[in-house]
Design an enzyme around this catalytic site. Structure first.
Site, PDB file in Angstrom:
ATOM      1  N   SER A  84      -5.992  -0.769  -2.183  1.00  0.00           N
ATOM      2  CA  SER A  84      -5.905  -1.908  -1.260  1.00  0.00           C
ATOM      3  C   SER A  84      -4.521  -2.557  -1.284  1.00  0.00           C
ATOM      4  O   SER A  84      -3.767  -2.419  -2.250  1.00  0.00           O
ATOM      5  CB  SER A  84      -6.966  -2.942  -1.619  1.00  0.00           C
ATOM      6  N   GLN A  85      -4.242  -3.311  -0.217  1.00  0.00           N
ATOM      7  CA  GLN A  85      -3.004  -4.093  -0.103  1.00  0.00           C
ATOM      8  C   GLN A  85      -2.917  -5.061  -1.303  1.00  0.00           C
ATOM      9  O   GLN A  85      -3.923  -5.683  -1.665  1.00  0.00           O
ATOM     10  CB  GLN A  85      -3.099  -4.874   1.205  1.00  0.00           C
TER      11      GLN A  85
END
Ligand code: SAM
Length: 235
Positions: A84-85
């Site tokens: 994920s970011q």
């Protein structure tokens, strides 16, 4: 003679130059990621920021993605899955409101990066991944980093992890059609669950606190996660 000494010295100076910047670059990038992507957007808890400084995100991505490891977006980790970011990992971690004493369940181990961050902020971290090869890879990176309080499992995390329940906190890092019932059941009274809920392509982050007879839900920002598959996820 003097010429030879000069050439040898220059050779070693060049080698040193190659060695140092490689290390500095990842550290510098990590520092910028923390300041510009996480702190500047409002996650200011020093314990969380320190965890992001300490965990080398570039170890959790494939060789060809390493140069982008500290950029402001998710990255592929194989098997159609993503790490994920960084900001999303940070904001979800902050919603867990960890004091350091909690037993946490993470559904969706993926690369193992979120679990590594949690390992510095909670007492024990139980994580479950449905793709065995990803779980194995994550386990070897965590071992390499000397992290011993993360327990990796393989299976359908939409069913939770009954053998180790109950949990003080649950974090789901894949998009779910709703909050899976087994996860609510395996959450302690007073516990918090953070989960992206929505359709297969777009979700809202839900932060819910379990009371004696109800779940108090708060809707936070919009997000896009890969789907949570399984019995209480998507088919
Ligand atoms: N937390 C991860 C990290 O730090 O890299 C990122 C997770 S990735 C966005 C979502 C992960 O959830 C994928 O690895 C996917 O295989 C996994 N997943 C999807 N459905 C699952 C399920 N029912 N049980 C366990 N893992 C699941």
């Amino acid at each position: 003679m003097i010429f030879c000494v000069l050439v040898v010295n220059l050779y070693f100076i060049r080698l040193e130059c190659y060695k140092i910047p490689m290390e500095e670059t990842f550290e510098k990038k990590r520092e910028r990621m923390v300041n510009e992507q996480i702190k500047a957007r409002g996650v200011t808890d020093e314990r969380i920021l320190s965890a992001f400084y300490k965990i080398p995100r570039h170890l959790f991505v494939d060789e060809k993605e390493k140069s982008a490891a500290y950029s402001d977006h998710p990255l592929p980790i194989g098997y159609n899955q993503t790490i994920s970011q960084p900001y999303m990992v940070a904001i979800m971690t902050s919603y867990l409101n960890l004091t350091g004493r909690e037993r946490v369940l993470e559904v969706g181990t993926g690369s193992g990066y979120q679990a590594a961050i949690l390992s510095l902020l909670a007492s024990e971290v139980y994580t479950i991944e449905k793709i065995e090869s990803l779980a194995e890879k994550a386990a070897s990176i965590l071992k390499e980093l000397g992290i011993t309080n993360v327990h990796i499992n393989v299976g359908d995390g939409s069913l939770g992890l009954p053998k180790d329940a109950p949990f003080d906190r649950i974090i789901v890092t894949a998009g779910s059609p709703d909050i899976p019932l087994p996860l609510i059941e395996q959450l302690e009274i007073g516990g918090i669950i953070v989960i992206p809920v929505g359709n297969r392509y777009m979700q809202e982050l839900i932060v819910a606190k379990k009371k004696e007879n109800e779940l108090i839900k708060k809707q936070q920002e919009g997000c896009i996660f890969v789907p949570l598959l399984g019995r209480y996820g998507w088919s």
